[in-house]
Each structure stands twice: as C-alpha cells, then as structure tokens.
Design an enzyme around this catalytic site. Structure first.
Site, PDB file in Angstrom:
ATOM      1  N   GLN A 103      -4.304  41.118  82.342  1.00 32.00           N
ATOM      2  CA  GLN A 103      -3.435  42.008  81.538  1.00 32.00           C
ATOM      3  C   GLN A 103      -2.434  42.848  82.332  1.00 32.00           C
ATOM      4  O   GLN A 103      -1.271  42.968  81.930  1.00 32.00           O
ATOM      5  CB  GLN A 103      -4.312  42.958  80.704  1.00 32.00           C
ATOM      6  CG  GLN A 103      -3.496  43.824  79.783  1.00 32.00           C
ATOM      7  CD  GLN A 103      -4.276  44.831  78.967  1.00 32.00           C
ATOM      8  OE1 GLN A 103      -3.721  45.754  78.425  1.00 32.00           O
ATOM      9  NE2 GLN A 103      -5.581  44.662  78.853  1.00 32.00           N
ATOM     10  N   ASP A 139      -4.761  48.924  82.659  1.00 34.41           N
ATOM     11  CA  ASP A 139      -4.049  47.649  82.782  1.00 34.41           C
ATOM     12  C   ASP A 139      -2.580  47.784  82.382  1.00 34.41           C
ATOM     13  O   ASP A 139      -1.677  47.680  83.207  1.00 34.41           O
ATOM     14  CB  ASP A 139      -4.712  46.598  81.895  1.00 34.41           C
ATOM     15  CG  ASP A 139      -5.965  46.014  82.536  1.00 34.41           C
ATOM     16  OD1 ASP A 139      -6.100  46.113  83.759  1.00 34.41           O
ATOM     17  OD2 ASP A 139      -6.796  45.459  81.808  1.00 34.41           O
ATOM     18  N   GLY A 152      -2.313  70.275  75.484  1.00 34.84           N
ATOM     19  CA  GLY A 152      -1.226  71.214  75.762  1.00 34.84           C
ATOM     20  C   GLY A 152      -1.612  72.640  75.380  1.00 34.84           C
ATOM     21  O   GLY A 152      -2.780  72.933  75.123  1.00 34.84           O
ATOM     22  N   GLY A 153      -0.645  73.501  75.324  1.00 33.20           N
ATOM     23  CA  GLY A 153      -0.916  74.908  75.045  1.00 33.20           C
ATOM     24  C   GLY A 153      -1.095  75.202  73.560  1.00 33.20           C
ATOM     25  O   GLY A 153      -1.401  76.333  73.185  1.00 33.20           O
ATOM     26  N   GLU A 194      -9.907  47.080  83.632  1.00 34.45           N
ATOM     27  CA  GLU A 194      -9.474  48.246  82.856  1.00 34.45           C
ATOM     28  C   GLU A 194     -10.436  49.443  82.894  1.00 34.45           C
ATOM     29  O   GLU A 194     -10.077  50.547  83.307  1.00 34.45           O
ATOM     30  CB  GLU A 194      -9.256  47.802  81.394  1.00 34.45           C
ATOM     31  CG  GLU A 194      -9.033  48.920  80.403  1.00 34.45           C
ATOM     32  CD  GLU A 194      -7.699  49.622  80.590  1.00 34.45           C
ATOM     33  OE1 GLU A 194      -6.688  48.941  80.776  1.00 34.45           O
ATOM     34  OE2 GLU A 194      -7.676  50.868  80.546  1.00 34.45           O
TER      35      GLU A 194
HETATM   36  N1  COA Z   1      -3.556  27.861  92.817  1.00 33.60           N
HETATM   37  C1  COA Z   1      -4.634  27.920  93.616  1.00 33.60           C
HETATM   38  N2  COA Z   1      -5.452  28.995  93.674  1.00 33.60           N
HETATM   39  C2  COA Z   1      -5.140  30.043  92.871  1.00 33.60           C
HETATM   40  C3  COA Z   1      -4.015  30.039  92.011  1.00 33.60           C
HETATM   41  C4  COA Z   1      -3.196  28.872  92.014  1.00 33.60           C
HETATM   42  N3  COA Z   1      -2.121  28.772  91.232  1.00 33.60           N
HETATM   43  N4  COA Z   1      -3.981  31.212  91.356  1.00 33.60           N
HETATM   44  C5  COA Z   1      -5.046  31.924  91.776  1.00 33.60           C
HETATM   45  N5  COA Z   1      -5.742  31.217  92.691  1.00 33.60           N
HETATM   46  C6  COA Z   1      -6.950  31.642  93.401  1.00 33.60           C
HETATM   47  C7  COA Z   1      -6.767  32.863  94.231  1.00 33.60           C
HETATM   48  O1  COA Z   1      -6.089  32.566  95.417  1.00 33.60           O
HETATM   49  C8  COA Z   1      -8.196  33.301  94.443  1.00 33.60           C
HETATM   50  O2  COA Z   1      -8.759  32.526  95.482  1.00 33.60           O
HETATM   51  P1  COA Z   1      -9.654  33.168  96.678  1.00 33.60           P
HETATM   52  O3  COA Z   1     -10.765  33.912  96.005  1.00 33.60           O
HETATM   53  O4  COA Z   1     -10.117  31.969  97.426  1.00 33.60           O
HETATM   54  O5  COA Z   1      -8.789  34.059  97.465  1.00 33.60           O
HETATM   55  C9  COA Z   1      -8.887  32.852  93.151  1.00 33.60           C
HETATM   56  O6  COA Z   1      -7.933  32.037  92.467  1.00 33.60           O
HETATM   57  C10 COA Z   1      -9.314  33.955  92.233  1.00 33.60           C
HETATM   58  O7  COA Z   1      -8.349  34.987  92.132  1.00 33.60           O
HETATM   59  P2  COA Z   1      -8.820  36.478  91.825  1.00 33.60           P
HETATM   60  O8  COA Z   1      -7.652  37.346  91.728  1.00 33.60           O
HETATM   61  O9  COA Z   1      -9.874  36.861  92.830  1.00 33.60           O
HETATM   62  O10 COA Z   1      -9.472  36.307  90.371  1.00 33.60           O
HETATM   63  P3  COA Z   1     -10.866  36.854  89.835  1.00 33.60           P
HETATM   64  O11 COA Z   1     -10.979  36.274  88.456  1.00 33.60           O
HETATM   65  O12 COA Z   1     -12.001  36.598  90.742  1.00 33.60           O
HETATM   66  O13 COA Z   1     -10.652  38.435  89.727  1.00 33.60           O
HETATM   67  C11 COA Z   1      -9.524  40.426  88.972  1.00 33.60           C
HETATM   68  C12 COA Z   1      -9.903  38.977  88.673  1.00 33.60           C
HETATM   69  C13 COA Z   1      -8.616  40.904  87.866  1.00 33.60           C
HETATM   70  C14 COA Z   1     -10.804  41.279  89.002  1.00 33.60           C
HETATM   71  C15 COA Z   1      -8.813  40.503  90.343  1.00 33.60           C
HETATM   72  O14 COA Z   1      -7.749  39.601  90.349  1.00 33.60           O
HETATM   73  C16 COA Z   1      -8.317  41.899  90.672  1.00 33.60           C
HETATM   74  O15 COA Z   1      -9.073  42.801  91.057  1.00 33.60           O
HETATM   75  N6  COA Z   1      -6.989  42.089  90.578  1.00 33.60           N
HETATM   76  C17 COA Z   1      -6.335  43.332  90.939  1.00 33.60           C
HETATM   77  C18 COA Z   1      -6.556  44.400  89.928  1.00 33.60           C
HETATM   78  C19 COA Z   1      -6.128  44.002  88.557  1.00 33.60           C
HETATM   79  O16 COA Z   1      -5.010  43.660  88.292  1.00 33.60           O
HETATM   80  N7  COA Z   1      -7.071  44.141  87.613  1.00 33.60           N
HETATM   81  C20 COA Z   1      -6.778  44.124  86.217  1.00 33.60           C
HETATM   82  C21 COA Z   1      -6.712  42.818  85.629  1.00 33.60           C
HETATM   83  S1  COA Z   1      -6.216  43.050  83.966  1.00 33.60           S
END
Ligand code: COA
Length: 424
Positions: free
Chosen positions: A16, A167, A246-247, A138
C-alpha cells in the site's frame, strides 16, 4: 497537458505505502511503469479477493493509471532490462524490505552510475537506528509512531485508527519529497535519494501529541476530559477518547436513532466564539452570562456536564438535522458518516473524489479518486493494469527493443508469460 507529463517513474512498489505514492504521481500525469514479478505480481493482486480470478480491490484501488511490466530482476536478462529502464526513467520508487534493492544488485552507487539524474525514493518502516532493518506494516507504524499510545479511551487498550496513516500517509510524504527533488533537479541536473520512514510519517501526523507531551511538563492538560473528571495525569500524553486535539473542546454525541444505527452520532465542537449561539440552540440562554459557563476556562472542568446537556438536545434530532441547524449558526460540527453514506454521496461523486471505474475482469467498482485537485491538471482515473499487460509495449516503445531482442528476453524467462491485451 498534465502537471507531471514527461516524467517517467520506475515503480518498484508493492502493497500500500509505495503504490499510494506512485498512483498520485500517475494521476498528476507521470508515466508510471510498475515492475512486477512474473506470474506473481504485487502480492495485493490476490489479497482480500471478492470476485473470483479478478485482481482484488486492494490492488485495483491503489494502482490506477499505471502500466505493468513483468520482470524477474534476479534473472540476468531481467537485470539488463532493469538497467535500461533506470537509464530511461526519472524516478525510481521502491518500498522493499530494507536491503532488498542492494541484494538485487541495485545500490544507490550503481543506480547513479547508470543514471546520475535519477531520483531514488524509498519507504522503509524506520529511519537509521536500532530498528532500521525491520519489516513494517501499517499497524506497526501506528504503534511505533505515537498514534496508538494516544488513541483510545483512558484506561483502555491503545487503538489503531481506520485511516491508513502509516501506509497511505507515508506514501503522501514520499510523493511530496519526489516532486520537490524533481524541482531541485531542474536547477542542479542531479538526482538524489528521497527517504520517508513510516514511523516518521506517523509521528509527523501526531505532532500535536508531542506538543502536549511538552505542555504536560508545565501542568495538566486542561482541555482533556480527564482534567475535568479530576483524574491525575501521568508522565506521558494519555489517550483522550474523542476529545479534540485543538484548543476547542469537542465530543462525539448521540443523535436520534443511535440505539439501532451505529453511526447516528455527531462531532460537536464548543468553539468559544459561537458559545452564545450554542447556548441558544440547546435552550440554556442563561449559560451565556452564568459565571460557571460563560468563559472557556470556567467551562473546562465542567465539559462532561456541558456535553451531556448538549447531547440531550442532539438526541432529539438526526445527525443531518443537527448539522443543518448548527451550520446555519456557524457552529462547527460533523456527522459520523458511514462508508455506505460516503459511497452514495453525490457531491463526492461530482468532484471526482469518489469515482466509478470499469475493469475488464471485475466490472464496475468504486474507488477514491485524486483528493488533490489541480485546476490546470485535472485527474482522469483509469483502471489498474492487468499483470504484465504492458510488458511488450514498454520493451518496444520505452526501451526501443526489436522483436529479436524481445524474443531473447522472453526465452530467458525474465518476463514470464505475457498477458495478451486482447484480454480486454
Ligand atoms: N523480481 C525478482 N525479485 C523480486 C521482484 C522482482 N520483480 N520484486 C521483489 N522481489 C524480491 C525482493 O528482491 C525480495 O528478495 P530478497 O528477500 O531476496 O531480498 C523479495 O522479493 C521480497 O521482498 P520484500 O520487500 O522483502 O517483501 P516481503 O513480502 O517479505 O515484505 C514488507 C513486505 C512490506 C514487510 C517489506 O517490503 C517492507 O518492510 N517494506 C518497507 C516498509 C513498507 O513499505 N511497509 C508497508 C507496506 S504497505
């Protein structure tokens, strides 16, 4: 033309926070190219599904006006395509887990080598510090940014809010950082890193609570209901129920029908300049001059009694009748509107804040349109892309690849199966 026409965004966002940001950029006219993993795509495409085989509303409502290319950026050929995209784009936006982009081989230094003018914009859960490597969603941000500790009722559990301040709120912050960096680049010609941490974004939105934390050192917070109730303050800002931040004291009060309608309530503010009008409306004209009620300071210890009396009056009217009566006298108030009422609100439809969008698989659905209106750059909300819908188009038109090169990339497995646009 649209405000951001000519700006090309490499959208490496998911879930998001990041998609909120790039959707706004797309609505302002940027060409947003969403890079998604072949066969999988943004995880939200398949989350909270309501229509079989259709992209979820979670996805469609956050990815309007974008193009989708599927690309495995861990595949050698996929990496080469990504390098070309970095050369051709102005901004990369990403919200991967900390370190994911580096692990993919695309460090800030590498991106700078490929395109020194590129702006690299990132959302992470936390800024540099003890939690910088944590994954964040979030509610984690709401809890760590000060929202949860200050939301809810005194003596009860901390609460998260329905508004996605971690988010969508951080997406908004990042969006402002990006357009600011684009503006600076017109003078310097250089790109830069733009970072927005979700904890920081939430704390920014909780600014008034940090204000109160410091006021607390100088005495009780008199506008908080607990002051009037004689409950001592601790050393941190307490949860203040529905007290106004607020106030001007405010409360949520029952209106006619509250026994059966969970949203038959109104937010009522006893704004000082209209106090006399309030006294007349509720039938307490003597309060205008009575020493216990005439001045804001003398009212503060009696807020529960005062709002109780006002509620006796609001309970005799529907929330919309209360709204009409109070607005005519310039008394600020707000009915508690349900999502159903908002979805059916014709004035929000007329301004494009709520829009009906048609999707080739799911059919018609409602979305929140662009809440920011530019008079010279109106927003036209277009449906979200199917997974990989624009892969060929982007390889050909943006990167200038010929059929042979596209076939080679296809054979490498870097783009997965290409979705036919004929799906429409
Ligand atoms: N091709 C190949 N690999 C891809 C890719 C693509 N097009 N797009 C993503 N990937 C890979 C990433 O490189 C990552 O690989 P790695 O773990 O080997 O480095 C993997 O997919 C997973 O990505 P990640 O961001 O770790 O996803 P997740 O589902 O494990 O975590 C979140 C999700 C949201 C918790 C995390 O991305 C995060 O903390 N983001 C920052 C904060 C944020 O925006 N949070 C709010 C989300 S609404």
């Amino acid at each position: 033309m649209k405000a951001l026409e000519g700006v090309r965004i490499l959208d490496f966002t998911h879930v998001q926070s990041g998609p909120t940001c790039t959707q706004l950029l797309a609505w302002f006219g940027a060409d947003v190219i969403k890079v998604e993993r072949p066969g999988v795509g943004d995880i939200t495409r398949g989350q909270l599904c309501d229509v079989p085989n259709a992209d979820s509303l979670y996805f469609t409502m956050l990815n309007h006006n974008k193009r989708s290319i599927t690309l495995d950026t861990k595949n050698k050929s996929g990496k080469e395509v990504l390098e070309e995209l970095i050369r051709k784009c102005d901004v990369m936006v990403e919200n991967f887990a900390p370190g994911a982009l580096d692990r993919m081989g695309f460090t800030w230094e590498r991106i700078q080598e490929l395109n020194p003018a590129m702006i690299v914009a990132s959302i992470k859960g936390f800024g540099p510090g003890p939690y910088q490597d944590c994954k964040v969603y979030e509610n984690v941000a709401q809890c760590t940014g000060g929202a949860a500790s200050t939301t809810g009722f005194l003596g009860e559990l901390p609460l998260v809010t329905g508004a996605q301040i971690g988010d969508s709120g951080t997406g908004l912050h990042l969006c402002l950082g990006i357009v600011t960096a684009l503006f600076q680049r017109t003078k310097t010609g250089r790109g830069q890193k733009v970072s927005a941490a979700m904890q920081d974004g939430v704390l920014n939105l909780c600014r008034v609570k940090l204000r109160d934390q410091q006021r607390l050192e100088h005495g009780p917070l008199k506008e908080y209901s607990q002051f009037g109730e004689g409950i001592p303050f601790g050393d941190a800002v307490p949860r203040a129920g529905n007290d106004s931040g607020g106030g001007q004291p405010g409360r949520i009060l029952k209106c006619k029908g509250w026994e059966t309608d969970p949203n038959a309530y109104i937010y009522f503010i006893t704004q000082a300049p209209v106090w006399e009008a309030i006294c007349d409306v509720i039938g307490e004209p003597e309060w205008k001059t009575h020493p216990d009620y005439a001045k804001p300071a003398t009212r503060l210890p009696r807020l529960t009694e005062i709002f109780g009396r006002i509620e006796q009056w609001t309970m005799t009217k529907t929330k919309f009748e209360v709204m009409d009566i109070l607005n005519a006298k310039d008394i600020p108030c707000g009915p508690i509107l349900s999502m159903k009422e908002l979805a059916e609100d014709q004035s929000l439809r007329a301004t494009g804040t709520i829009v009906e969008v048609d999707h080739p698989v799911r059919g018609k659905y409602l979305s929140v349109g662009n809440p920011i209106k530019l008079s010279d750059s109106p927003t036209e909300v277009m449906r979200s892309p199917l997974l990989g819908e624009h892969t060929q188009e982007i390889l050909r038109d943006v990167l200038g690849f010929d059929d042979r090169r596209i076939d080679e990339i296809g054979a490498s497995g870097a783009i997965g199966e290409v979705v036919s646009i004929a799906a429409e």
